[in-house]
Design an enzyme around this catalytic site. Structure first.
Site, PDB file in Angstrom:
ATOM      1  N   ASP A 278       0.767  -1.273  -0.167  1.00  0.00           N
ATOM      2  CA  ASP A 278      -0.025  -0.019   0.109  1.00  0.00           C
ATOM      3  C   ASP A 278       0.827   1.219  -0.030  1.00  0.00           C
ATOM      4  O   ASP A 278       1.888   1.169   0.371  1.00  0.00           O
ATOM      5  CB  ASP A 278      -0.983   0.110   1.340  1.00  0.00           C
ATOM      6  CG  ASP A 278      -2.037  -0.971   1.073  1.00  0.00           C
ATOM      7  OD1 ASP A 278      -2.128  -1.860   0.397  1.00  0.00           O
ATOM      8  OD2 ASP A 278      -2.844  -0.981   2.183  1.00  0.00           O
ATOM      9  N   HIS A 424       3.825  -2.065   3.157  1.00  0.00           N
ATOM     10  CA  HIS A 424       3.853  -0.830   2.568  1.00  0.00           C
ATOM     11  C   HIS A 424       5.338  -1.119   1.941  1.00  0.00           C
ATOM     12  O   HIS A 424       6.389  -0.930   2.624  1.00  0.00           O
ATOM     13  CB  HIS A 424       3.693   0.039   3.622  1.00  0.00           C
ATOM     14  CG  HIS A 424       2.428   0.198   4.337  1.00  0.00           C
ATOM     15  ND1 HIS A 424       1.882  -0.705   5.473  1.00  0.00           N
ATOM     16  CD2 HIS A 424       1.340   0.816   4.138  1.00  0.00           C
ATOM     17  CE1 HIS A 424       0.936  -0.826   5.649  1.00  0.00           C
ATOM     18  NE2 HIS A 424       0.433   0.303   5.218  1.00  0.00           N
TER      19      HIS A 424
HETATM   20 ZN    ZN Z   1      -2.710   3.002   3.066  1.00  0.00          ZN
END
Ligand code: ZN
Length: 458
Positions: A278, A424
Protein backbone atom coordinates in the site's frame (compact mmCIF):
# COMPACT_ATOMS: atom_id res chain seq x y z
CA UNK A 1 33.26 -38.58 -41.37
CA UNK A 2 34.88 -41.94 -41.06
CA UNK A 3 34.82 -44.37 -38.22
CA UNK A 4 38.20 -45.26 -36.79
CA UNK A 5 38.60 -48.53 -34.98
CA UNK A 6 41.60 -48.65 -32.72
CA UNK A 7 41.17 -52.16 -31.48
CA UNK A 8 39.09 -54.64 -33.31
CA UNK A 9 36.98 -57.25 -31.69
CA UNK A 10 38.06 -60.81 -32.30
CA UNK A 11 35.21 -62.95 -31.09
CA UNK A 12 32.29 -60.67 -30.57
CA UNK A 13 30.93 -59.36 -33.84
CA UNK A 14 27.80 -57.67 -32.49
CA UNK A 15 29.06 -55.77 -29.50
CA UNK A 16 27.91 -52.48 -30.86
CA UNK A 17 24.46 -53.96 -31.31
CA UNK A 18 24.46 -55.13 -27.70
CA UNK A 19 25.54 -51.74 -26.50
CA UNK A 20 23.07 -49.88 -28.63
CA UNK A 21 20.23 -52.06 -27.47
CA UNK A 22 21.01 -51.19 -23.87
CA UNK A 23 21.47 -47.51 -24.48
CA UNK A 24 19.00 -44.81 -25.20
CA UNK A 25 20.56 -44.03 -28.49
CA UNK A 26 18.26 -43.49 -31.42
CA UNK A 27 20.53 -42.80 -34.25
CA UNK A 28 23.69 -44.48 -35.45
CA UNK A 29 25.83 -42.57 -37.86
CA UNK A 30 26.28 -44.24 -41.19
CA UNK A 31 30.00 -44.50 -41.37
CA UNK A 32 32.66 -46.22 -43.34
CA UNK A 33 34.82 -48.42 -41.17
CA UNK A 34 38.56 -48.00 -41.13
CA UNK A 35 40.79 -50.26 -39.13
CA UNK A 36 43.75 -48.35 -37.90
CA UNK A 37 45.59 -50.99 -35.96
CA UNK A 38 43.83 -54.28 -36.48
CA UNK A 39 44.76 -56.91 -33.95
CA UNK A 40 42.75 -59.65 -35.56
CA UNK A 41 44.79 -62.72 -35.17
CA UNK A 42 44.05 -66.41 -35.01
CA UNK A 43 44.52 -68.13 -31.68
CA UNK A 44 47.76 -69.80 -32.81
CA UNK A 45 49.17 -66.65 -34.25
CA UNK A 46 48.42 -64.72 -31.12
CA UNK A 47 50.68 -67.00 -29.17
CA UNK A 48 53.61 -66.44 -31.47
CA UNK A 49 53.40 -62.72 -31.83
CA UNK A 50 54.79 -60.60 -29.04
CA UNK A 51 52.07 -58.28 -27.92
CA UNK A 52 52.63 -55.32 -25.68
CA UNK A 53 50.95 -55.68 -22.28
CA UNK A 54 48.48 -53.04 -23.39
CA UNK A 55 47.65 -54.88 -26.59
CA UNK A 56 47.41 -58.13 -24.72
CA UNK A 57 44.96 -56.65 -22.26
CA UNK A 58 42.95 -55.20 -25.12
CA UNK A 59 42.84 -58.37 -27.19
CA UNK A 60 39.12 -58.86 -26.83
CA UNK A 61 38.34 -55.23 -26.81
CA UNK A 62 37.14 -52.68 -29.28
CA UNK A 63 37.59 -48.93 -29.33
CA UNK A 64 36.15 -46.69 -32.00
CA UNK A 65 35.86 -42.97 -32.55
CA UNK A 66 34.82 -40.72 -35.42
CA UNK A 67 37.29 -39.16 -37.81
CA UNK A 68 36.42 -35.65 -38.97
CA UNK A 69 37.93 -33.65 -41.78
CA UNK A 70 39.11 -31.26 -39.08
CA UNK A 71 42.16 -33.06 -37.71
CA UNK A 72 42.21 -31.30 -34.35
CA UNK A 73 38.56 -32.13 -33.81
CA UNK A 74 39.38 -35.79 -34.45
CA UNK A 75 42.24 -35.51 -31.97
CA UNK A 76 39.78 -34.44 -29.25
CA UNK A 77 37.62 -37.54 -29.60
CA UNK A 78 40.64 -39.79 -30.11
CA UNK A 79 42.18 -38.53 -26.89
CA UNK A 80 38.99 -39.26 -25.06
CA UNK A 81 38.78 -42.78 -26.52
CA UNK A 82 42.38 -43.70 -25.75
CA UNK A 83 42.15 -42.21 -22.26
CA UNK A 84 39.15 -44.40 -21.49
CA UNK A 85 40.92 -47.48 -22.84
CA UNK A 86 44.09 -46.71 -20.90
CA UNK A 87 42.12 -46.24 -17.70
CA UNK A 88 40.46 -49.60 -18.20
CA UNK A 89 43.80 -51.34 -18.76
CA UNK A 90 45.21 -49.62 -15.68
CA UNK A 91 42.41 -51.03 -13.54
CA UNK A 92 43.42 -54.56 -14.58
CA UNK A 93 46.72 -54.11 -12.77
CA UNK A 94 48.74 -56.02 -15.35
CA UNK A 95 46.71 -59.19 -15.10
CA UNK A 96 45.64 -60.79 -18.31
CA UNK A 97 42.44 -62.69 -18.73
CA UNK A 98 40.75 -63.07 -22.12
CA UNK A 99 37.39 -62.61 -20.44
CA UNK A 100 38.21 -58.99 -19.62
CA UNK A 101 36.70 -56.81 -22.23
CA UNK A 102 36.41 -53.12 -22.96
CA UNK A 103 34.17 -51.81 -25.70
CA UNK A 104 33.91 -48.17 -26.65
CA UNK A 105 31.66 -47.32 -29.54
CA UNK A 106 29.88 -44.15 -30.48
CA UNK A 107 26.83 -42.75 -32.18
CA UNK A 108 26.78 -39.51 -34.06
CA UNK A 109 23.90 -37.46 -32.65
CA UNK A 110 24.39 -34.60 -35.01
CA UNK A 111 27.03 -33.24 -37.31
CA UNK A 112 26.40 -29.89 -38.93
CA UNK A 113 28.75 -27.43 -40.54
CA UNK A 114 29.65 -25.87 -37.21
CA UNK A 115 29.42 -28.53 -34.52
CA UNK A 116 29.29 -32.26 -34.06
CA UNK A 117 27.81 -34.03 -31.03
CA UNK A 118 28.93 -37.58 -30.38
CA UNK A 119 27.66 -40.02 -27.83
CA UNK A 120 30.25 -42.51 -26.66
CA UNK A 121 28.93 -45.79 -25.32
CA UNK A 122 31.19 -47.77 -23.06
CA UNK A 123 31.10 -51.30 -21.77
CA UNK A 124 33.55 -52.56 -19.17
CA UNK A 125 33.63 -56.24 -18.45
CA UNK A 126 35.90 -57.71 -15.82
CA UNK A 127 36.10 -61.29 -14.66
CA UNK A 128 33.62 -62.02 -11.89
CA UNK A 129 32.32 -58.47 -11.85
CA UNK A 130 29.10 -57.02 -13.16
CA UNK A 131 29.33 -55.36 -16.56
CA UNK A 132 29.49 -51.58 -16.37
CA UNK A 133 27.70 -49.64 -19.07
CA UNK A 134 28.08 -45.90 -19.37
CA UNK A 135 27.87 -43.11 -21.87
CA UNK A 136 29.46 -39.74 -22.41
CA UNK A 137 28.63 -36.93 -24.79
CA UNK A 138 31.15 -34.72 -26.48
CA UNK A 139 30.39 -31.71 -28.64
CA UNK A 140 33.15 -30.28 -30.76
CA UNK A 141 33.20 -26.99 -32.59
CA UNK A 142 34.45 -28.02 -36.03
CA UNK A 143 35.38 -24.47 -37.03
CA UNK A 144 37.67 -23.62 -34.13
CA UNK A 145 38.31 -27.34 -33.45
CA UNK A 146 37.70 -27.24 -29.75
CA UNK A 147 35.43 -29.10 -27.39
CA UNK A 148 32.58 -26.91 -26.18
CA UNK A 149 30.84 -26.98 -22.83
CA UNK A 150 27.18 -26.21 -22.26
CA UNK A 151 27.98 -22.93 -20.52
CA UNK A 152 30.27 -21.88 -23.38
CA UNK A 153 27.34 -21.89 -25.83
CA UNK A 154 26.03 -18.69 -24.26
CA UNK A 155 27.13 -15.09 -24.53
CA UNK A 156 29.30 -14.19 -21.56
CA UNK A 157 27.36 -10.98 -20.92
CA UNK A 158 24.02 -12.72 -20.38
CA UNK A 159 23.29 -14.53 -17.15
CA UNK A 160 22.54 -17.83 -18.89
CA UNK A 161 21.79 -19.70 -15.66
CA UNK A 162 19.19 -17.17 -14.57
CA UNK A 163 17.64 -16.76 -18.02
CA UNK A 164 17.37 -20.52 -18.56
CA UNK A 165 15.92 -20.80 -15.05
CA UNK A 166 13.16 -18.34 -15.99
CA UNK A 167 12.54 -20.22 -19.23
CA UNK A 168 12.29 -23.63 -17.53
CA UNK A 169 10.15 -22.24 -14.71
CA UNK A 170 7.70 -20.55 -17.08
CA UNK A 171 7.56 -23.58 -19.37
CA UNK A 172 6.94 -26.15 -16.65
CA UNK A 173 4.53 -23.88 -14.76
CA UNK A 174 2.40 -23.48 -17.86
CA UNK A 175 2.67 -26.86 -19.52
CA UNK A 176 3.14 -29.25 -16.64
CA UNK A 177 1.93 -27.46 -13.52
CA UNK A 178 0.17 -30.55 -12.19
CA UNK A 179 3.46 -32.52 -12.13
CA UNK A 180 5.18 -30.03 -9.86
CA UNK A 181 4.74 -28.84 -6.31
CA UNK A 182 5.31 -25.10 -5.95
CA UNK A 183 8.58 -25.81 -4.14
CA UNK A 184 9.77 -27.92 -7.08
CA UNK A 185 8.74 -25.21 -9.51
CA UNK A 186 10.62 -22.69 -7.40
CA UNK A 187 13.78 -24.79 -7.52
CA UNK A 188 13.79 -24.38 -11.33
CA UNK A 189 14.54 -20.71 -10.75
CA UNK A 190 17.79 -21.85 -9.10
CA UNK A 191 18.89 -23.52 -12.34
CA UNK A 192 22.62 -23.41 -13.11
CA UNK A 193 24.18 -24.29 -16.45
CA UNK A 194 26.26 -26.94 -14.62
CA UNK A 195 23.05 -28.86 -13.95
CA UNK A 196 22.58 -29.57 -17.66
CA UNK A 197 24.04 -33.01 -18.27
CA UNK A 198 24.76 -34.73 -21.56
CA UNK A 199 24.07 -31.71 -23.71
CA UNK A 200 24.16 -31.82 -27.47
CA UNK A 201 23.59 -29.42 -30.34
CA UNK A 202 21.32 -30.35 -33.20
CA UNK A 203 20.31 -28.56 -36.36
CA UNK A 204 17.56 -26.49 -34.74
CA UNK A 205 17.69 -27.39 -31.06
CA UNK A 206 19.99 -27.51 -28.09
CA UNK A 207 19.34 -30.52 -25.89
CA UNK A 208 20.36 -31.68 -22.46
CA UNK A 209 19.39 -34.06 -19.71
CA UNK A 210 18.11 -32.76 -16.42
CA UNK A 211 15.73 -33.75 -13.66
CA UNK A 212 13.26 -30.83 -13.56
CA UNK A 213 11.74 -31.93 -10.26
CA UNK A 214 15.11 -32.27 -8.56
CA UNK A 215 17.56 -30.09 -10.46
CA UNK A 216 20.57 -31.26 -8.46
CA UNK A 217 19.85 -34.94 -8.90
CA UNK A 218 21.71 -37.21 -11.30
CA UNK A 219 18.75 -39.62 -11.31
CA UNK A 220 15.45 -39.36 -13.07
CA UNK A 221 16.99 -37.40 -15.91
CA UNK A 222 14.68 -36.20 -18.66
CA UNK A 223 15.70 -35.12 -22.12
CA UNK A 224 14.88 -31.49 -22.75
CA UNK A 225 15.27 -29.71 -26.05
CA UNK A 226 15.07 -25.96 -26.53
CA UNK A 227 14.57 -24.61 -30.01
CA UNK A 228 17.46 -22.29 -30.84
CA UNK A 229 15.03 -19.51 -31.79
CA UNK A 230 13.70 -19.44 -28.21
CA UNK A 231 17.16 -18.69 -26.80
CA UNK A 232 18.63 -16.89 -29.79
CA UNK A 233 19.33 -13.81 -27.67
CA UNK A 234 21.34 -15.91 -25.18
CA UNK A 235 23.34 -18.10 -27.57
CA UNK A 236 26.59 -16.93 -29.11
CA UNK A 237 25.91 -16.07 -32.74
CA UNK A 238 27.92 -19.05 -34.01
CA UNK A 239 25.61 -21.46 -32.17
CA UNK A 240 22.32 -19.59 -32.62
CA UNK A 241 21.88 -20.36 -36.30
CA UNK A 242 20.43 -23.55 -37.70
CA UNK A 243 23.16 -26.06 -38.52
CA UNK A 244 21.82 -28.64 -40.98
CA UNK A 245 23.78 -31.80 -41.54
CA UNK A 246 23.79 -35.45 -40.59
CA UNK A 247 21.90 -36.96 -37.70
CA UNK A 248 18.28 -37.13 -36.81
CA UNK A 249 16.48 -34.88 -34.36
CA UNK A 250 16.66 -36.45 -30.95
CA UNK A 251 13.40 -37.25 -29.28
CA UNK A 252 12.76 -35.32 -26.08
CA UNK A 253 10.66 -35.76 -22.99
CA UNK A 254 10.05 -32.02 -23.04
CA UNK A 255 10.47 -29.91 -26.17
CA UNK A 256 10.44 -26.16 -25.65
CA UNK A 257 9.68 -24.75 -29.08
CA UNK A 258 8.17 -21.37 -28.27
CA UNK A 259 9.04 -18.86 -25.61
CA UNK A 260 6.57 -19.29 -22.76
CA UNK A 261 4.94 -16.13 -21.46
CA UNK A 262 5.94 -15.43 -17.86
CA UNK A 263 3.35 -17.69 -16.41
CA UNK A 264 0.54 -17.48 -13.93
CA UNK A 265 -0.34 -21.16 -13.93
CA UNK A 266 -1.79 -21.77 -10.49
CA UNK A 267 -2.40 -25.11 -8.84
CA UNK A 268 -5.57 -24.65 -6.76
CA UNK A 269 -4.61 -27.65 -4.63
CA UNK A 270 -1.45 -25.97 -3.33
CA UNK A 271 -1.24 -23.23 -0.76
CA UNK A 272 -1.18 -19.63 -1.93
CA UNK A 273 -0.56 -16.21 -0.49
CA UNK A 274 -1.13 -12.66 -1.72
CA UNK A 275 1.45 -10.02 -0.84
CA UNK A 276 -0.08 -6.56 -1.03
CA UNK A 277 1.75 -3.24 -0.96
CA UNK A 278 0.00 0.00 0.00
CA UNK A 279 0.68 3.72 -0.24
CA UNK A 280 3.14 3.65 -3.15
CA UNK A 281 4.56 3.89 -5.60
CA UNK A 282 7.56 5.25 -3.75
CA UNK A 283 11.29 5.33 -4.17
CA UNK A 284 11.69 1.68 -3.00
CA UNK A 285 8.95 0.23 -5.19
CA UNK A 286 11.34 -0.74 -8.01
CA UNK A 287 13.23 -2.92 -5.54
CA UNK A 288 10.04 -4.76 -4.67
CA UNK A 289 9.39 -5.27 -8.38
CA UNK A 290 12.96 -6.53 -8.86
CA UNK A 291 12.46 -9.10 -6.10
CA UNK A 292 9.11 -10.28 -7.41
CA UNK A 293 10.51 -10.49 -10.94
CA UNK A 294 13.57 -12.45 -9.80
CA UNK A 295 11.34 -15.15 -8.33
CA UNK A 296 8.51 -14.90 -10.85
CA UNK A 297 6.20 -13.98 -7.96
CA UNK A 298 3.08 -11.84 -8.22
CA UNK A 299 2.09 -8.98 -5.96
CA UNK A 300 -0.74 -6.48 -5.62
CA UNK A 301 -0.04 -2.75 -5.34
CA UNK A 302 -2.67 -0.46 -3.86
CA UNK A 303 -1.42 2.84 -5.16
CA UNK A 304 -2.26 6.43 -4.32
CA UNK A 305 -3.39 8.50 -7.28
CA UNK A 306 -1.19 11.46 -6.34
CA UNK A 307 1.89 9.17 -6.31
CA UNK A 308 1.11 7.61 -9.69
CA UNK A 309 1.71 10.66 -11.84
CA UNK A 310 5.28 11.16 -10.61
CA UNK A 311 6.19 7.48 -11.02
CA UNK A 312 4.15 6.48 -14.03
CA UNK A 313 6.98 4.26 -15.33
CA UNK A 314 6.97 2.17 -12.16
CA UNK A 315 3.20 1.73 -12.36
CA UNK A 316 3.48 0.74 -16.00
CA UNK A 317 6.11 -1.81 -15.02
CA UNK A 318 3.73 -3.32 -12.44
CA UNK A 319 1.16 -3.92 -15.15
CA UNK A 320 3.70 -5.19 -17.69
CA UNK A 321 5.16 -7.72 -15.25
CA UNK A 322 1.81 -9.25 -14.38
CA UNK A 323 1.13 -7.68 -11.00
CA UNK A 324 -2.21 -6.38 -9.88
CA UNK A 325 -2.78 -2.68 -9.34
CA UNK A 326 -5.47 -1.59 -6.91
CA UNK A 327 -6.95 1.77 -6.01
CA UNK A 328 -6.00 3.23 -2.62
CA UNK A 329 -7.62 6.69 -3.06
CA UNK A 330 -5.96 9.83 -4.35
CA UNK A 331 -4.29 11.22 -1.22
CA UNK A 332 -4.86 8.64 1.54
CA UNK A 333 -7.89 10.48 2.91
CA UNK A 334 -10.08 8.92 5.57
CA UNK A 335 -13.10 8.49 3.32
CA UNK A 336 -16.14 7.98 5.63
CA UNK A 337 -16.38 11.63 6.76
CA UNK A 338 -16.22 12.91 3.17
CA UNK A 339 -19.17 13.83 0.96
CA UNK A 340 -20.17 11.30 -1.71
CA UNK A 341 -18.84 13.68 -4.36
CA UNK A 342 -15.42 13.89 -2.71
CA UNK A 343 -15.32 10.10 -2.32
CA UNK A 344 -16.19 9.64 -5.97
CA UNK A 345 -13.47 12.06 -6.99
CA UNK A 346 -10.85 10.26 -4.84
CA UNK A 347 -11.71 6.97 -6.52
CA UNK A 348 -12.24 8.17 -10.08
CA UNK A 349 -9.17 10.39 -10.28
CA UNK A 350 -7.02 7.48 -9.11
CA UNK A 351 -8.58 5.10 -11.64
CA UNK A 352 -7.82 7.61 -14.38
CA UNK A 353 -4.23 8.18 -13.24
CA UNK A 354 -3.59 4.42 -13.32
CA UNK A 355 -5.21 4.05 -16.73
CA UNK A 356 -3.08 6.87 -18.12
CA UNK A 357 0.18 5.59 -16.62
CA UNK A 358 -0.31 2.03 -17.85
CA UNK A 359 -1.99 2.69 -21.17
CA UNK A 360 -5.34 1.25 -20.16
CA UNK A 361 -5.06 -0.94 -17.08
CA UNK A 362 -8.26 -0.61 -15.04
CA UNK A 363 -8.16 -1.70 -11.39
CA UNK A 364 -10.97 -3.86 -10.06
CA UNK A 365 -9.98 -3.68 -6.38
CA UNK A 366 -10.16 -0.74 -3.98
CA UNK A 367 -8.58 -0.72 -0.55
CA UNK A 368 -9.76 2.34 1.42
CA UNK A 369 -7.10 4.02 3.58
CA UNK A 370 -7.05 2.56 7.10
CA UNK A 371 -9.54 -0.03 5.88
CA UNK A 372 -12.28 2.47 6.68
CA UNK A 373 -15.43 2.16 4.59
CA UNK A 374 -18.72 4.05 4.39
CA UNK A 375 -22.07 3.78 2.56
CA UNK A 376 -20.90 6.49 0.12
CA UNK A 377 -17.76 4.53 -0.62
CA UNK A 378 -19.68 1.29 -1.07
CA UNK A 379 -22.02 2.99 -3.57
CA UNK A 380 -19.10 4.57 -5.41
CA UNK A 381 -17.21 1.28 -5.66
CA UNK A 382 -20.31 -0.49 -6.92
CA UNK A 383 -20.83 2.15 -9.61
CA UNK A 384 -17.21 1.88 -10.71
CA UNK A 385 -17.17 -1.92 -10.88
CA UNK A 386 -14.71 -2.02 -7.98
CA UNK A 387 -14.59 -4.50 -5.09
CA UNK A 388 -13.59 -3.66 -1.54
CA UNK A 389 -10.27 -5.38 -0.77
CA UNK A 390 -9.01 -5.63 2.81
CA UNK A 391 -6.41 -8.02 4.32
CA UNK A 392 -6.20 -10.84 6.84
CA UNK A 393 -2.50 -10.76 7.80
CA UNK A 394 -1.04 -7.57 9.29
CA UNK A 395 2.68 -7.79 10.08
CA UNK A 396 2.39 -4.15 11.30
CA UNK A 397 5.32 -3.11 9.14
CA UNK A 398 4.38 0.56 9.57
CA UNK A 399 5.07 0.08 13.27
CA UNK A 400 8.41 -1.73 12.73
CA UNK A 401 9.36 0.74 10.00
CA UNK A 402 13.12 0.33 9.45
CA UNK A 403 13.40 -3.04 11.21
CA UNK A 404 13.58 -5.57 8.39
CA UNK A 405 14.14 -8.49 10.78
CA UNK A 406 10.97 -7.76 12.70
CA UNK A 407 8.92 -7.45 9.50
CA UNK A 408 10.44 -10.62 8.09
CA UNK A 409 9.65 -12.57 11.27
CA UNK A 410 6.12 -11.20 11.37
CA UNK A 411 5.47 -12.15 7.73
CA UNK A 412 6.92 -15.65 8.09
CA UNK A 413 5.19 -16.21 11.41
CA UNK A 414 1.73 -15.30 10.17
CA UNK A 415 1.84 -16.66 6.60
CA UNK A 416 -0.89 -19.18 5.87
CA UNK A 417 -2.80 -20.56 2.91
CA UNK A 418 -5.22 -17.89 1.70
CA UNK A 419 -3.32 -15.15 3.50
CA UNK A 420 -3.56 -11.57 2.26
CA UNK A 421 -0.55 -9.78 3.72
CA UNK A 422 -0.65 -6.02 4.29
CA UNK A 423 2.70 -4.35 3.60
CA UNK A 424 3.90 -0.88 2.61
CA UNK A 425 6.44 -0.49 -0.18
CA UNK A 426 7.27 2.99 1.11
CA UNK A 427 9.23 1.55 4.06
CA UNK A 428 12.75 0.36 3.29
CA UNK A 429 12.59 -2.21 6.10
CA UNK A 430 9.56 -3.80 4.49
CA UNK A 431 11.33 -3.93 1.14
CA UNK A 432 14.36 -5.65 2.69
CA UNK A 433 12.13 -8.09 4.55
CA UNK A 434 10.40 -8.98 1.31
CA UNK A 435 13.72 -9.73 -0.39
CA UNK A 436 14.26 -12.46 2.18
CA UNK A 437 10.66 -13.59 2.63
CA UNK A 438 9.76 -14.17 -1.03
CA UNK A 439 12.27 -16.99 -1.73
CA UNK A 440 11.63 -18.49 1.70
CA UNK A 441 7.85 -18.52 1.22
CA UNK A 442 8.22 -20.05 -2.24
CA UNK A 443 10.58 -22.74 -1.04
CA UNK A 444 7.95 -23.55 1.62
CA UNK A 445 5.56 -24.20 -1.22
CA UNK A 446 3.56 -20.97 -1.30
CA UNK A 447 2.37 -19.73 -4.65
CA UNK A 448 2.66 -15.95 -4.49
CA UNK A 449 -0.36 -14.73 -6.40
CA UNK A 450 -2.25 -11.50 -6.91
CA UNK A 451 -5.24 -10.71 -4.74
CA UNK A 452 -7.71 -11.32 -7.59
CA UNK A 453 -6.06 -14.66 -8.31
CA UNK A 454 -6.36 -15.58 -4.64
CA UNK A 455 -10.02 -14.55 -4.54
CA UNK A 456 -10.71 -16.86 -7.47
CA UNK A 457 -9.49 -19.94 -5.57
CA UNK A 458 -9.98 -19.16 -1.88
ZN1 ZN B 1 -2.55 3.12 3.21
Amino acid sequence: MKKVILYHVRKHPSLATVLLATSTILFMGICSYVMLRPIMRGAEQAQTIALSPHELAMQNSSVAYPQFEAAKATEIVKQYATKQADEFVATLGGSYDPRNRFVLDYALLHQGGRTASIQFLEQQQRVDQPTILSHHLITVDLAVQKEVTFASLFKPEVNASEQLGFLLYDYFKQQHVAEFTPAQSFSLLQFKTEMARDFWIGDQVVGFSFNPQQPNSGDGLKKITIHKSVIADLLKSEYAANDPGKGMDQSADYAISTRPRPGDAIDPGQKMLALTFDDGPGRHTSRVLDTLDKYRARGTFFVLGQQVTGRADVVKRMANEGHEIGNHSWDHALLPPLSPERVQQEVLDTQNAIRTATGGYTPVLMRPPYGASSPALAACLHAQGLTLALWNVDPEDWLHKGDANAVYSAVMGSAHDGGIVLLHDIHEGSVEAIERAVPELMSQGYQLVTMSQLERYR
